[in-house]
Design a protein around this motif. Structure first.
Motif, short mmCIF file in Angstrom:
data_model
loop_
_atom_site.label_atom_id
_atom_site.label_comp_id
_atom_site.label_asym_id
_atom_site.label_seq_id
_atom_site.Cartn_x
_atom_site.Cartn_y
_atom_site.Cartn_z
N ILE A 22 46.88 35.52 51.00
CA ILE A 22 45.55 36.02 50.63
C ILE A 22 45.68 37.25 49.75
O ILE A 22 44.90 37.45 48.82
N PHE A 23 46.68 38.07 50.04
CA PHE A 23 46.91 39.26 49.22
C PHE A 23 47.11 38.89 47.75
O PHE A 23 46.53 39.51 46.85
N ALA A 24 47.93 37.86 47.50
CA ALA A 24 48.20 37.46 46.12
C ALA A 24 46.92 37.02 45.42
O ALA A 24 46.63 37.43 44.28
N GLY A 25 46.11 36.20 46.10
CA GLY A 25 44.88 35.72 45.48
C GLY A 25 43.83 36.79 45.35
O GLY A 25 43.18 36.94 44.30
N PHE A 26 43.63 37.59 46.41
CA PHE A 26 42.61 38.63 46.39
C PHE A 26 42.92 39.72 45.38
O PHE A 26 42.02 40.23 44.71
N TRP A 27 44.17 40.12 45.29
CA TRP A 27 44.51 41.19 44.36
C TRP A 27 44.30 40.71 42.93
O TRP A 27 43.78 41.45 42.10
N PHE A 28 44.69 39.48 42.66
CA PHE A 28 44.54 38.93 41.32
C PHE A 28 43.07 38.83 40.94
O PHE A 28 42.65 39.28 39.86
N LEU A 29 42.27 38.25 41.84
CA LEU A 29 40.85 38.11 41.57
C LEU A 29 40.13 39.45 41.61
O LEU A 29 39.19 39.69 40.87
N GLY A 30 40.56 40.33 42.54
CA GLY A 30 39.96 41.65 42.61
C GLY A 30 40.17 42.44 41.34
O GLY A 30 39.24 43.10 40.83
N LEU A 31 41.38 42.39 40.80
CA LEU A 31 41.65 43.05 39.53
C LEU A 31 40.78 42.47 38.42
O LEU A 31 40.23 43.20 37.59
N THR A 32 40.65 41.14 38.42
CA THR A 32 39.81 40.48 37.42
C THR A 32 38.36 40.92 37.54
O THR A 32 37.69 41.18 36.53
N TYR A 33 37.87 41.01 38.77
CA TYR A 33 36.50 41.45 38.99
C TYR A 33 36.29 42.88 38.51
O TYR A 33 35.30 43.19 37.85
N LEU A 52 33.60 47.26 48.80
CA LEU A 52 33.68 47.87 50.13
C LEU A 52 32.50 47.47 51.01
O LEU A 52 32.67 47.22 52.21
N THR A 53 31.32 47.39 50.43
CA THR A 53 30.11 47.17 51.23
C THR A 53 29.59 45.73 51.21
O THR A 53 28.96 45.30 52.17
N ILE A 54 29.85 44.99 50.13
CA ILE A 54 29.37 43.61 50.05
C ILE A 54 30.44 42.64 50.56
O ILE A 54 30.20 41.81 51.42
N PHE A 55 31.63 42.78 50.04
CA PHE A 55 32.78 41.95 50.42
C PHE A 55 32.45 40.47 50.40
O PHE A 55 32.60 39.75 51.38
N ALA A 56 31.95 40.01 49.27
CA ALA A 56 31.68 38.59 49.04
C ALA A 56 31.96 38.33 47.57
O ALA A 56 31.13 38.60 46.72
N GLY A 57 33.17 37.82 47.29
CA GLY A 57 33.64 37.72 45.92
C GLY A 57 32.69 36.99 44.99
O GLY A 57 32.36 37.49 43.90
N SER A 58 32.22 35.81 45.39
CA SER A 58 31.33 35.04 44.53
C SER A 58 30.04 35.80 44.25
O SER A 58 29.57 35.86 43.10
N ALA A 59 29.47 36.39 45.30
CA ALA A 59 28.22 37.15 45.13
C ALA A 59 28.44 38.37 44.25
O ALA A 59 27.55 38.76 43.49
N GLU A 60 29.61 38.99 44.35
CA GLU A 60 29.88 40.18 43.55
C GLU A 60 30.00 39.83 42.07
O GLU A 60 29.55 40.59 41.20
N PHE A 61 30.61 38.70 41.75
CA PHE A 61 30.68 38.27 40.35
C PHE A 61 29.27 37.98 39.82
O PHE A 61 28.93 38.35 38.69
N VAL A 62 28.45 37.29 40.62
CA VAL A 62 27.08 36.97 40.21
C VAL A 62 26.25 38.24 40.09
O VAL A 62 25.36 38.35 39.23
N ALA A 63 26.55 39.25 40.93
CA ALA A 63 25.78 40.50 40.92
C ALA A 63 25.88 41.22 39.59
O ALA A 63 24.98 42.01 39.25
N VAL A 64 26.95 40.98 38.84
CA VAL A 64 27.08 41.63 37.53
C VAL A 64 25.91 41.24 36.64
O VAL A 64 25.25 42.10 36.02
N ASN A 65 25.61 39.94 36.56
CA ASN A 65 24.49 39.48 35.75
C ASN A 65 23.15 39.94 36.32
O ASN A 65 22.22 40.23 35.57
#
Length: 237
Positions: A22-33, A52-65
């Motif tokens: 999970i570390f490998a995937g999360f760090w890679f995607l987290g950096l991308t985000y 820190l407060t949302i912790f929902a990767g898909s929702a966080e990417f959508v939140a940008v728009n």
């Protein structure tokens, strides 16, 4: 006090190896985000606080728009519910496992992402390891991986220049690996085949933009109907 410290340390040592993929995937995607937020005009505070407060990767990417568009809280609520509706089913299936975890339970509920759910639901926890602390550290470590990756991506995003197209496939690949691991563990694949089959049917019936919720409802109904037979087979062994 010393025994409690040993219990906590043992749970941490047991949980950490499960979270390495999970570390490998999360760090890679987290950096991308974090880079994506930076490129979109947000300072590193945004990805740091949101991860820190949302912790929902898909929702966080959508939140940008959503942040860049017109203020529409109802739309934001609807989109977030659709994206993360699967967590309703995760929560129901984890009621028994989270029972008796004390003060750790609220954080376990908050931090229950797809990966933490998969680990806490399928991991073979040794009998001498505290179950509550194990699940707590799985959740905490995964949360930290995403938080640290997103924060560093936001800080150093302005210094990095590369094409991020296709990076979101990392999460898809991770789910495929988790599915295969569960497939190999099970002797009967009724639930897995039902999930795949019903998802494909709903995809064909409702299309790629609307199949998620019907598929989850169909899978829930199917697994509920098959529950009795599955338990009978398990008890007959």
């Amino acid at each position: 006090m010393q025994n409690k410290t040993k219990t906590i340390q043992k749970a941490l040592r047991c949980a950490f190896p499960y979270t390495i993929p999970i570390f490998a995937g999360f760090w890679f995607l987290g950096l991308t985000y974090g880079v994506y937020m930076n490129v979109s005009g947000f300072s590193f505070w945004y990805p740091m606080l949101m991860s820190l407060t949302i912790f929902a990767g898909s929702a966080e990417f959508v939140a940008v728009n959503l942040l860049l568009g017109a203020f529409d809280p109802l739309q934001a609520l609807a989109v977030t519910l659709v994206i993360n509706a699967r967590h309703l089913f995760y929560g129901i299936s984890m009621l028994d496992r989270y029972r008796g975890t004390g003060w750790k339970k609220p954080y376990l509920i908050f931090g229950m992402c797809d990966e933490s759910f998969s680990i806490n639901c399928t991991a073979d926890i040794p009998q001498d390891v505290d179950r509550g602390w194990f699940m707590f550290f799985v959740t905490l470590l995964n949360h930290f991986y995403w938080f640290s990756g997103a924060t560093l991506g936001g800080i150093f995003g302005s210094l990095l220049h590369f094409n991020t197209e296709g990076l979101d496939f990392v999460m898809t690949a991770m789910f495929v690996v988790i599915f295969m691991e569960q497939w190999l563990k099970e002797k009967r694949h009724t639930s897995a085949l039902a999930g795949v089959g019903l998802s494909l049917l709903c995809l064909a019936a409702f299309g790629p933009d609307r199949f998620m919720i019907p598929a989850m409802l169909a899978i829930l109904a199917a697994l509920t109907g098959l529950r009795g037979k599955t338990e009978e087979r398990g008890g007959a062994k």
